[in-house]
Design an enzyme around this catalytic site. Structure first.
Site, PDB file in Angstrom:
ATOM      1  N   TYR A 257      -6.117   3.534  -4.967  1.00 30.80           N
ATOM      2  CA  TYR A 257      -6.962   3.493  -3.778  1.00 30.80           C
ATOM      3  C   TYR A 257      -8.431   3.425  -4.175  1.00 30.80           C
ATOM      4  CZ  TYR A 257      -3.135   4.961  -0.669  1.00 30.80           C
ATOM      5  OH  TYR A 257      -1.979   5.024   0.058  1.00 30.80           O
TER       6      TYR A 257
ATOM      7  N   VAL B 201       3.367   0.092  -7.840  1.00 31.70           N
ATOM      8  CA  VAL B 201       1.982   0.284  -7.430  1.00 31.70           C
ATOM      9  C   VAL B 201       1.924   0.261  -5.918  1.00 31.70           C
ATOM     10  CG1 VAL B 201      -0.366  -0.642  -7.562  1.00 31.70           C
ATOM     11  CG2 VAL B 201       1.208  -0.922  -9.485  1.00 31.70           C
ATOM     12  N   LYS B 202       1.151   1.186  -5.403  1.00 30.12           N
ATOM     13  CA  LYS B 202       0.972   1.235  -3.961  1.00 30.12           C
ATOM     14  C   LYS B 202      -0.494   1.007  -3.648  1.00 30.12           C
ATOM     15  CE  LYS B 202       0.566   3.670   0.089  1.00 30.12           C
ATOM     16  NZ  LYS B 202      -0.384   4.672   0.583  1.00 30.12           N
ATOM     17  N   VAL B 203      -0.758  -0.015  -2.804  1.00 29.43           N
ATOM     18  CA  VAL B 203      -2.133  -0.315  -2.401  1.00 29.43           C
ATOM     19  C   VAL B 203      -2.201  -0.444  -0.875  1.00 29.43           C
ATOM     20  CG1 VAL B 203      -2.763  -1.491  -4.556  1.00 29.43           C
ATOM     21  CG2 VAL B 203      -1.714  -2.795  -2.687  1.00 29.43           C
TER      22      VAL B 203
END
Lengths: 313, 313, 313, 313, 313
Positions: free
Chosen positions: B173, B205-207
């Protein structure tokens, strides 16, 4: 005394913790005058370290001797006595086994004060085991620029404590440059502080009685939209307890500064009505003369032991 | 269910990682309603810690109990449930083995906010193993003056996790004094954040969904020169996914603040069209009533499971 | 219950041990039907490991379940329950906190028997802490060629246990190629075994009831010259207790093989008259039906609680 | 598949173990053709190490490739595959996540044989984690002069495994100079072996089908006095299962040397009638051609899944 | 009392040892009735462990209580009290600081005796520090097949002790299959035993009074050739002391079995004449009634304090 159904219920909330931790939780919940009711009334005495000795003990001089507080907690039938290393050392052998002890593992003094306090780590799990304590205690200050240091310290302490079968009690006191003075006891902030302690792995959480103030606009919006009643102390306690994993973590409330008996009893009645699990009452007990303190503690215990939480709206 | 060809293909991208890590990736990819499709729909609940309990759970009070989210994720057929230590502790024994768990290993609260946040490390690999988790999760804030602290923490955590056969999920983030508020979701910044997470060894991956904004002039020049289309969310997602090792790392997109169902479904459709691997949807699910949340989650899962990524231009 | 004068006196013998160890000794001495009298009646069940399951539990099949023995010890008001790791694991969570536990940390099975037995070390202090035990237990076989291995193992275990606030209980059973079969219970040998356990740092010593036989010529000469009476079991118990630091270490006597009630009660009466601190009675209790066992245990407890040691000559 | 009531019941027997261990037990109990029934059918292949390759794999040469056994276990729907380090290494990446694996952590070869065998420790918890195994397996030989070495090794392995959330499977095979050849499968000896494994902390115990022989006079006297029926294999299995904490530990029975299908099915029917939790069947499956093996394994699984234990007398 | 010139001289022999070790040697040399004279009279009581309690304490029953020996050593003005772990534990808190303590760190019991004894290591440096001891004591048996085990154990103990500022006292008792019974006290053997202890780093060596016998032909040849006089005990003591680094290590002589007062005093006179540094006298003191023992100890002390070593020839 046989383990009560209520105590079994509370223990079930901690499934997955080590049997040793469960056994120490059992000890606290079955000990003293409130034993078996699921309520805790704890005598904490760290004011000698936190506020200074004269300010703390001049009102009732026998309190200069740490053993006075062991005696007071035993005489009153408290669930446990919480104190820093030196105080526990001063009485642990003499009163070995007579009451559950909570070793306060970090402390701040008042000779240096900054906007963003971080207490010193003054004891650990090895001390607690050697001294026969049932629990370690730790203070965190959400709202302080140094909060993460405390969160990481309590995480490490809790991991060690749980592996060794100890209980973890967290004093969660919002304080620091991130908050206004009034915000420290705002109901949304106290609820948030309880939640943080639970997320860090606390078994028992100690917070201050919340005021009607709401510090965060986002929280106010959500609470108002949901119509959460917050007008009485009982209602606010209910919100805080709900914020501690929907009431599945033990939350107890501090007595705060010394005050009149009537006000104190009413505060405890409200706490109990709101589903609070008891109180941790220091200055209001040890600054009174012994017999008066016992009388007050018994009154408080009986309120907690006999008051049924009123359902929320 | 037999391992699908698509899942085998995805696992092949991670050749060289330990078999234990592959097995845990397999667990996530084969579990739940999207199992076998190569897509992930994860239920993350760290808002109690990150935003506070009232703001998070007052809209749907059963959510105060961490076990509600285990139940919701199981009922909806989510790929996994992600949460901080305390929440996982509260349900890990009761729901042991029923769904893959991601232990969120760092967290920030909102009672103190600075321009350059660094979350507290609140859990680690030993906790994840003891609690039966498939993965550790970690947040990094590219753009923060403290970013390197987080990069070094996640590097150490990932090394331990991989040696122990766990999966590493990174929330990347952009945030901090190095970025404008709007820049946090600028497409070049989100793509960059995905790349950094991959370089740090993330498996998943988290965006956040990227906007049309381009923060960096240098990036804009290169993208324009190359004629990279960025006008639709699908196109932007495609750029982000390409930025994650040409699509050979799993990138999932967050749902963000609660929003209307139609908007949410469209966002997920675009994500899927752009080649996104799914979503991690917290507030949009757990703040709705249970059955409504299930209905929404099923709709989202079905979009991801059935939408074929459109080829880029 | 308030700590009795007698319990305070016994605790004073252990001055210098850690407060945690004193607290656990306090727990044993204040627990159950003999609580406060200074006597201990312990339920030990390691026969499943030591003798085999059928031989141990076929006479009373509920005993196949380790939890039966937790229940039996609780129902009878025993001072503690002693068992190997697996048995303690099987009941520690369910009965957390309900009675003091002694984790038996070494064990021998009977499928291989040699002239000079050395038990396997099967548990340790970390297990005891995690499982909430008050004490570790350890068997030594003076007279075995392997005795020094056991002495060194118990030394290391005791050092760890005391630092962690646990109690150390030593089963001192002369056995091995250095002794005749009859010599194992000879009064001088049993007295010697008690002395060795005390020298190794035991807080509580468990021996077998001594016979009239004297194994060592040197011991016989000294005892006869001093006119030490050894003709009754009470007199022999007195000599054994005196050999344990002049009665300043707790010595309890085993019940041995199952026998008739009258003989057993008389044996316990003699033990109590001789100043023995109680009994550790396994087969004679758990091989009887539950209610019969309770009745017997109560009778035995009452003998120990009410019999005053007769003065020696 | 939703966790069945029976699986929840079995998990409840292991209260106090870490959630990770419970999750791995859940994986075994919910996996494959017997998933959800509470029964386990495991494919073990350590004969290459224990007996030599030609003797083991010449009857069905595809078995020389360790991956054949992964495939066979997957195709047949086994609950798990158990093998030594090298075999697991050979297939763990290719079949990552497709079935629960048990890493056999000690092994004996047949090139040196002594009267009192002690296997070499060939793998450990770190290997199991890195390779994605659900459990560690360990062989003990009660009756061997070297038994204590194995008991102490399995204790250390189990402690590490449990802290890391793994399951512990113990092969308890009486063998050594303390026992006659026939005594190795005597019913009292097999029951004793099961008990020892449970006391050492095993979650799953694997023993051989017991014969009518009773090795110990003391055991015979107790069993006869109690009127324990031992005339059928079902009755003997019942005694062994009862000896494993009254049936609260999972006991599975080995298939032994290759034999005819009818005999094998009858043996499994008797095991199931006696309350056995399944079988661990190596040579009888992998030495048959693939399709025949599948057919046999399915038949065995169906017997275990559908046979209700007959009550004892 | 001011440090005497003689004590300064003795301390100078140990230059290079840690100041802590020197300080503890100073404590022994300046304590009690012989304080300042350079002589030591030590009360050792390990007979309860080594010979058994009845044989040791029946002659004077107050000795069953370890505290009796603390009291006796204090009352008599002994230089130090030496005892095993359990005995020191029993009095260390009550008599804290009242006299120097020597923790006997290995012990043999008499219930198993072999030709080549190796004592069990029963305590260590950490115990000595925690209990406030000035020295560790250790027995070696030159002549035993197991001697090297002891030499290596004392080496490790001495290294730890010196690093922690403790004194090292070695009981050097020739014994084992390498020696005849008479050879154990042969003058060449005793001298050799003293030399070995010094080489292993002992600060104080304790040996038995040597007889006229010479065990080794080679030693006899050399001694005769050199004309070393060995006809009186004084002469033999002189040879032993010379063998301990030419008198620059403190060598003290044991009293051995209980004997008549006159013989004992004469033995001590000879020891003093020969340059011995004192005595370590157990049975001859603690098996006498208290006042008689004091009288004897005073007489012995006065012999050592006032007798000037006669010069050798």
């Amino acid at each position: 005394m046989t383990t009560t159904k209520r105590v079994r219920e509370i223990l079930s909330w901690y499934a997955g913790e080590s049997p040793g931790t469960l056994a120490n939780l059992h000890r606290l919940l079955m000990h003293g005058r409130t034993g078996g009711t699921g309520k805790l009334v704890v005598l904490p005495v760290d004011q000698g370290f936190e506020h200074g000795p004269g300010r703390s003990f001049a009102p009732n001089p026998p309190g200069y001797d740490p053993r006075y507080h062991f005696r007071l907690a035993i005489d009153a039938g408290c669930s446990a006595h919480a104190a820093p290393l030196g105080s526990i050392l001063a009485g642990a052998a003499e009163y070995a086994g007579e009451l559950p002890l909570i070793l306060k593992c970090n402390n701040s003094d008042s000779l240096y004060t900054g906007a963003d306090p971080v207490p010193a780590v003054t004891a650990g799990v090895e001390d607690a085991l050697r001294l026969g304590c049932a629990a370690v205690g730790f203070t965190i200050y959400p709202g302080s620029a140094g909060r993460n240091t405390m969160y990481e310290e309590v995480r490490a302490l809790a991991a060690d404590a749980k592996a060794a079968g100890l209980l973890v009690v967290v004093w969660s006191y919002p304080r620091g440059s991130g908050l206004s003075k009034e915000g420290q006891t705002a109901v949304d902030v106290v609820a948030y502080a309880a939640q943080i302690a639970c997320q860090l792995g606390a078994h028992v959480v100690k917070v201050k009685p919340p005021t009607e103030r709401i510090e965060s606009d986002a929280a106010r919006a959500a609470l108002e939209k949901a119509g959460v009643p917050l007008d009485t102390l009982a209602a606010r306690v209910r919100h805080v307890v709900q914020s501690a994993f929907d009431g599945r973590r033990i939350v107890i409330f501090s007595g705060g500064a010394a005050k009149e008996t009537a006000a104190l009893l009413e505060e405890n009645r409200q706490t109990a009505l709101g589903g609070g699990f008891g109180t941790i009452m220091g200055r209001n007990s040890f600054q009174r003369p012994h017999d008066e303190a016992i009388e007050l503690l018994h009154a408080v215990m009986d309120i907690h032991a006999t008051t049924t939480a009123a359902p929320g709206d």
